[in-house]
Design a protein around this motif. Sequence first.
Motif, mmCIF file in Angstrom:
data_model
loop_
_atom_site.group_PDB
_atom_site.id
_atom_site.type_symbol
_atom_site.label_atom_id
_atom_site.label_comp_id
_atom_site.label_asym_id
_atom_site.label_seq_id
_atom_site.Cartn_x
_atom_site.Cartn_y
_atom_site.Cartn_z
ATOM 1 N N THR A 122 0.853 -1.189 0.000
ATOM 2 C CA THR A 122 0.000 0.000 0.000
ATOM 3 C C THR A 122 0.886 1.234 0.000
ATOM 4 O O THR A 122 1.890 1.289 0.722
ATOM 5 C CB THR A 122 -0.920 0.022 1.230
ATOM 6 O OG1 THR A 122 -1.811 -1.094 1.165
ATOM 7 C CG2 THR A 122 -1.740 1.309 1.294
ATOM 8 N N LEU A 123 0.527 2.219 -0.818
ATOM 9 C CA LEU A 123 1.232 3.497 -0.888
ATOM 10 C C LEU A 123 0.271 4.601 -0.446
ATOM 11 O O LEU A 123 -0.751 4.830 -1.089
ATOM 12 C CB LEU A 123 1.713 3.767 -2.310
ATOM 13 C CG LEU A 123 2.462 5.080 -2.534
ATOM 14 C CD1 LEU A 123 3.844 5.030 -1.877
ATOM 15 C CD2 LEU A 123 2.594 5.385 -4.022
ATOM 16 N N TYR A 124 0.595 5.264 0.664
ATOM 17 C CA TYR A 124 -0.243 6.339 1.202
ATOM 18 C C TYR A 124 0.253 7.680 0.658
ATOM 19 O O TYR A 124 1.416 8.042 0.880
ATOM 20 C CB TYR A 124 -0.202 6.338 2.720
ATOM 21 C CG TYR A 124 -0.815 5.111 3.367
ATOM 22 C CD1 TYR A 124 -2.192 4.902 3.339
ATOM 23 C CD2 TYR A 124 -0.009 4.171 4.010
ATOM 24 C CE1 TYR A 124 -2.749 3.779 3.938
ATOM 25 C CE2 TYR A 124 -0.567 3.054 4.614
ATOM 26 C CZ TYR A 124 -1.941 2.856 4.578
ATOM 27 O OH TYR A 124 -2.495 1.751 5.172
ATOM 28 N N ALA A 222 -0.817 3.685 -9.438
ATOM 29 C CA ALA A 222 -2.263 3.505 -9.487
ATOM 30 C C ALA A 222 -2.654 2.383 -10.450
ATOM 31 O O ALA A 222 -3.662 1.701 -10.246
ATOM 32 C CB ALA A 222 -2.938 4.812 -9.904
ATOM 33 N N GLY A 223 -1.845 2.186 -11.486
ATOM 34 C CA GLY A 223 -2.123 1.122 -12.447
ATOM 35 C C GLY A 223 -1.393 -0.183 -12.155
ATOM 36 O O GLY A 223 -1.509 -1.136 -12.929
ATOM 37 N N GLU A 224 -0.656 -0.226 -11.066
ATOM 38 C CA GLU A 224 0.131 -1.402 -10.706
ATOM 39 C C GLU A 224 -0.749 -2.390 -9.923
ATOM 40 O O GLU A 224 -1.272 -2.057 -8.856
ATOM 41 C CB GLU A 224 1.327 -0.974 -9.842
ATOM 42 C CG GLU A 224 2.092 -2.114 -9.195
ATOM 43 C CD GLU A 224 2.629 -3.108 -10.201
ATOM 44 O OE1 GLU A 224 2.293 -4.311 -10.059
ATOM 45 O OE2 GLU A 224 3.367 -2.690 -11.109
ATOM 46 N N GLY A 263 -9.433 8.066 -10.571
ATOM 47 C CA GLY A 263 -10.710 7.392 -10.736
ATOM 48 C C GLY A 263 -10.975 6.318 -9.707
ATOM 49 O O GLY A 263 -11.833 5.455 -9.922
ATOM 50 N N LEU A 264 -10.261 6.356 -8.591
ATOM 51 C CA LEU A 264 -10.481 5.378 -7.522
ATOM 52 C C LEU A 264 -10.568 6.116 -6.188
ATOM 53 O O LEU A 264 -9.926 7.146 -5.993
ATOM 54 C CB LEU A 264 -9.373 4.330 -7.477
ATOM 55 C CG LEU A 264 -7.920 4.798 -7.291
ATOM 56 C CD1 LEU A 264 -7.535 4.897 -5.813
ATOM 57 C CD2 LEU A 264 -6.965 3.854 -8.004
#
Length: 346
Positions: A122-124, A222-224, A263-264
């Motif tokens: 997770t990346l905050y 985000a696309g990973e 978009g998330l």
Amino acid sequence: MSVKYTAIRAAFELLWLSGLPRLSRMLSQSRGVIFTLHRVLPQEPEPFSPNAILQVRPDFLDYVIERVRALGADIVTLDEAIDRLAAPARPRPFIVLTFDDAYRDNLHYALPILRKHEAPFTLYVPTAFADGVGQLWWQAIEDIIARQEAVAFTENDEVEFVPTATRAQKEDAFSRLYWHLRKLPEPQRLAVLAEFTAKYGYDMERQCRDLIMTWQELRLFAGEPLCTIGAHTVNHYELAKISEDDARQEMIRSVDVIHAEFGLKPAHFSYPLGGPLSCGPREFRLANDLGFRTAVTTRPGGLYPRHLNQLTALPRVSLNGLFQQGRYVDVLASGGLMTMLGKLSG
């Protein structure tokens, strides 16, 4: 190294030599651990680098992933971790990897290792940082003190000149200024920081752009498929030090900005700094009211089924740059031992 960290290192050595990490993994009711990371850098820090606690080497991250799996733990997402906490029968132990602040070195040095091992994480993201206008004030005061023979800062409305010629003097000055800023209300902290950085010609926006990923770079994350994007406020303020409405807006706006960019909508949240001075019951309630599935602190400990009732106050274990010894990973991965150490240090 401070007295605190010397004591922690001594405790780690004793625990490893005693064989307790293995026994704890067998007997503890802890089901897993969330690791906190910030920076991943190949170079050794300078002798005066108080923020080196926030960085680990790529080879250490690589070792951590291999070692926890060798110990029988799975590396899982936060959502999978919750599922394992809810399982009626004790599942395989787990580790969750989390990265705070979106440092650019995560892209260059951490992501290749995580992909190599197919390790979810997770990346905050604090959104003002990605906008290039965030204030990494802890690094700013280190940078200024590092290059000065003496510094002047205002405390209790008085200007004091503090020598910083030697490493010991620099460390003392950093500690004093760091904790002075930590104890100030956020508006006062911002004013003191602005005065201090301006006095020494330090460009906070350039620093932010140099250290933090842009939104374009963050789109790779985000696309990973391995990455879960989490919220980390807008301005990285200590939420306990601002009004409830302002704290709520920091949390809401961070979600809205990330949603607009990618978009998330992030379901997971990290409290900036994350200790008792920075977040407490009010912030835990806000995170729950705003619908976050989890919110993480920096208070050490393992995860237990009881945390299903405390999902917005989850503990984490720091992969601290001062403790990059392979044998310490066995201690850090033991939720039971880290819970015990957290209670002793708290």
